[in-house]
Design a protein around this motif. Structure first.
Motif, short mmCIF file in Angstrom:
data_model
loop_
_atom_site.label_atom_id
_atom_site.label_comp_id
_atom_site.label_asym_id
_atom_site.label_seq_id
_atom_site.Cartn_x
_atom_site.Cartn_y
_atom_site.Cartn_z
N ASP A 74 14.29 -6.97 -27.86
CA ASP A 74 15.48 -6.14 -27.71
C ASP A 74 15.66 -5.25 -28.94
OD1 ASP A 74 17.84 -5.41 -26.19
OD2 ASP A 74 19.01 -6.41 -27.75
N PRO A 88 15.50 4.56 -31.44
CA PRO A 88 14.88 4.12 -30.19
C PRO A 88 13.36 4.03 -30.32
CG PRO A 88 16.35 6.01 -29.83
CD PRO A 88 16.21 5.84 -31.30
N LEU A 89 12.78 3.14 -29.54
CA LEU A 89 11.33 3.01 -29.47
C LEU A 89 10.77 4.39 -29.10
CD1 LEU A 89 9.00 0.92 -29.53
CD2 LEU A 89 9.37 0.59 -27.08
N VAL A 119 10.77 -4.85 -22.62
CA VAL A 119 11.34 -3.95 -23.63
C VAL A 119 12.77 -3.62 -23.21
CG1 VAL A 119 11.25 -1.61 -24.59
CG2 VAL A 119 9.14 -2.95 -24.31
N SER A 120 13.74 -3.97 -24.04
CA SER A 120 15.12 -3.58 -23.74
C SER A 120 15.70 -2.84 -24.94
CB SER A 120 15.97 -4.80 -23.34
OG SER A 120 16.01 -5.76 -24.38
N PRO A 121 16.71 -1.99 -24.70
CA PRO A 121 17.14 -1.01 -25.70
C PRO A 121 18.24 -1.51 -26.64
CG PRO A 121 18.17 -0.51 -23.62
CD PRO A 121 17.34 -1.74 -23.39
N HIS A 122 17.98 -2.54 -27.43
CA HIS A 122 18.94 -3.09 -28.40
C HIS A 122 20.30 -3.22 -27.74
CE1 HIS A 122 19.92 -3.51 -32.94
NE2 HIS A 122 20.67 -4.31 -32.22
N THR A 123 20.34 -4.02 -26.71
CA THR A 123 21.54 -4.09 -25.89
C THR A 123 22.09 -5.51 -25.74
OG1 THR A 123 22.45 -3.35 -23.76
CG2 THR A 123 20.30 -4.38 -23.70
#
Lengths: 332, 332
Positions: free
Chosen positions: B260, B266-267, B282-286
Motif C-alpha cells: 500500500d 505515486p508509483l 498494488v494499492s494507492p496508500h489508502t
C-alpha cells in the motif's frame, strides 16, 4: 433425539452395508475394511443399491440421488449422513416421515464460511475490486475507503453458520442482528426482518433452504434495503430470486452483492446475466471449501460411524421437519 | 513528556500564529476564527512563513516542507502537529534536537489499517483475485481456499498500528507474533525476526520509518520467508527494498505480496515493474484513508489545540529520537 438409538445396527450385526454416494471415493474409508461392507453408488447405480444399505454416506452433496431414490415407508437404511451443512438436497417427505436418522457435517464449514463472509465485507468496504482494476490499468487512483467497525449487519439464519458469521463480524466491530425462524434470546423473528434490512450496511443470507426460506430475498426484501447495502448469499441459491436481485442491482436499489450459491450450479456459462451484473461478485460455491476439508469430513464421518456401530447417540442429528440441526440451547 | 508545558504559548498571548501546511484547507478550522491568526503555506510559501509561526499543522502529510524549511536551533514554532501516524516526512536533526513538541494523529488510522490488513489476508486466503478473473472470463472454476484461523502471522512494528493489526488478526484466530525495536513483554526483539519470518504465513510491515527500519525487508528477509508466505506493507515504502521484493516474487521465494506504500508515491506510471509483478497487489496508500477521516483529523487537531492554548499537557507526543509515540506501558 429419541430416534437415535433406533438408528444403530442390530446388536451383533457383523456385516453392515454402507452405501457411499460419491463422484470420487472419500479418503480414509479404508479403515472400515473388514468391519463393514462398503458399496459405492453414483447417479446411475445409487437407486438400485439403496435397498441393500443399512447406512448411507452422501459424499457427493451436489447429488439429489437420495431424494430421488428414497423408497418410501419401510426403507432399509437406518442412518443417512451428508458431508455438507445443508440437507435440502436429500430431504423428501418420505424420508422426513421415516425413523431414519439424518446427520450432517456441522462443525466443518462454519469457520471457513464466516471467514469468507468477513473477507467479502472487507473487500467491499475497501474496494479491492476497484484497486485491482486500477492496477490492471497501471493507474494510481487514490480514494477513500470505508471503515467496517461500527457498521450494521443482518445475518439471516441463526444456525451454526449464521452464528459463526455473526461472531466473526462482531469481532471486526460490526453491530450484528441475527434473524431466525422464530424470535428467541439473541435472535429476531421474521417479523423484524424488513425493518432490520432497512438499517443494514450488510445483509448475509446463511439460512437453510426450507419451505419458509425459499425465495425470501425477493423484490420486496431488496426494495427494503438501503441503496448502499451489500447483500451476501452463502446459504443456498434458492433463498434468492435471482431475477429480483438482478433488477435491484441494475436499478441501484442495492449497493452491491456477492453470491457464492445459485439457483443452478454451476452457473450456466456463458449466458447467465449474473456473470456481469453491476456490482456483483460471483464465486463458485466455495465459501466453505477450504484445503483439508475432505479429510476433516471423512474423519468426522468415521467418528459418527463408530458411535453408530456401537449403538451410541449421534451428534449433528438433523431435525428433519425444519431441515437443520437444532442448537443445544433448547431452541431452534 | 516534560517538554509539553514548554510548548504552550506564553500566558496571555492573544495572537498566536498557526501555520497550516496544506494542499487544500482542512475542514472545521473556522472555529479558530478570532482566537488565532491562521496562515497557510504550500510547498512554495511554507518556508517563508515558518519564522512567523507559533504552531504548525502539517495537514498535507505527503509534503516534506517542514523538514526542508526547519531553520535549526532557535526556531520559533513551539509545536508541530501532523495529521498522520508517521512523522518521517517532517523529522530532521534540527527538529529532533529542538524543544519543539511534535504530535501525531494516533488513534485515527489504526482501526482502518487493521481492517485493511485483515481484508488483504482474507482476500489472499480465499483467492478473491482468482475469483474475479474467473468471473471476468465467465468461468465456474471451483477450487479449495485456505482457512485463516490457525495460520501464523508476524507483525513488524509494535506501535499503535502494529498492535491494532495484531489484535484484528488474533480475532480471526491467527497466531500473531509482534516484533519491535526491543524485546519486551509481548513483543519480540529484532534478534527473533528471521526465525519468526521463517514460520510465518503472513508478514505485515507496520513499523515507523527510522534509521533502523529503512530497507529491513531485503533479499535476506524475503529469503528467510516460506515460499508460501504472503507479505503486506502498510508502513512506509522505504521499509522495503522493492527490487529485492520483485526478485523474490519472480523467483517464487515469496507466495505473494500487497504493497500500500512505495519508495516513490505515486508509483510512477506506467514504467514501474511493480504494477504487474507476479502475485503483487498494488494499492494507492489508502489503507488508513477511510471516509470521514479528514473530519476526524481536524477534530483531533482542534482538541489538541485547545489543550495547547490552555497550557495543558498534550497527548500523542512523538518521541523524536525514535520517531513515534511511545506506548503508555513504560516501554517503547
Amino acid at each position: 433425539m429419541t430416534a437415535v438409538n433406533d438408528a444403530a445396527p442390530a446388536p451383533g450385526a457383523r456385516d453392515v452395508t454402507l452405501l457411499v454416494l460419491d463422484a470420487e471415493p472419500p479418503p480414509r474409508l479404508g479403515s472400515l475394511t473388514g468391519r463393514v461392507r462398503v458399496l459405492h453408488g453414483d447417479e446411475a447405480t445409487f437407486a438400485r443399491r439403496l435397498p441393500e444399505a443399512d447406512a448411507v454416506l452422501v459424499w457427493d452433496f451436489l447429488s439429489d440421488a437420495v431424494r430421488r431414490a428414497w423408497p418410501g415407508p419401510g426403507a432399509r437404511p437406518r442412518w443417512v449422513h451428508t458431508a455438507s451443512a445443508g440437507v435440502d438436497h436429500l430431504m423428501c417427505p418420505e424420508l422426513t416421515a421415516s425413523d431414519t436418522v439424518v446427520t450432517n457435517a456441522r462443525g466443518v464449514f462454519e469457520t471457513p464460511i464466516a471467514e469468507y463472509v468477513a473477507g467479502l465485507v472487507l473487500a467491499a468496504a475497501k474496494d479491492f475490486r476497484g484497486t485491482d482494476e486500477a492496477q490492471r490499468g497501471r493507474r494510481w487512483r487514490h480514494r477513500e475507503t470505508r471503515r467496517v467497525a461500527g457498521t450494521r449487519a443482518v445475518v439471516v439464519g441463526a444456525g451454526p453458520v449464521g452464528r459463526a458469521v455473526a461472531g466473526t463480524l462482531k469481532g471486526l466491530g460490526v453491530k450484528v442482528a441475527l434473524t431466525g425462524r422464530t424470535a428467541r434470546a439473541g435472535v429476531h423473528g421474521p417479523e423484524d426482518l424488513l425493518p432490520l434490512l432497512a438499517g443494514a450496511d450488510w445483509v448475509v443470507a446463511a439460512a437453510p433452504l426450507t419451505g419458509t426460506t425459499r425465495g425470501m430475498f425477493d423484490a420486496r426484501a431488496f426494495g427494503a434495503m438501503s441503496p448502499s447495502a451489500y447483500f451476501i448469499n452463502v446459504g443456498r441459491g434458492q433463498l434468492v430470486v435471482e431475477e429480483d436481485l438482478l433488477a435491484a442491482l441494475r436499478r441501484r436499489w442495492t449497493g452491491g452483492a456477492a453470491l457464492d450459491v445459485f439457483e443452478r450450479e454451476p452457473l450456466p456459462p456463458p449466458d447467465s446475466p449474473l456473470w456481469d451484473a453491476p456490482g456483483l461478485v460471483v464465486s463458485p460455491h466455495t465459501s466453505g471449501d477450504v484445503v483439508g476439508r475432505r479429510d476433516e469430513l471423512a474423519r468426522q464421518f468415521l467418528e459418527l460411524f463408530d458411535l453408530w456401530a456401537a449403538g451410541k447417540p449421534l451428534p449433528n442429528v438433523v431435525d428433519k421437519n425444519v431441515g437443520y440441526v437444532p442448537l443445544h440451547d433448547g431452541t431452534h
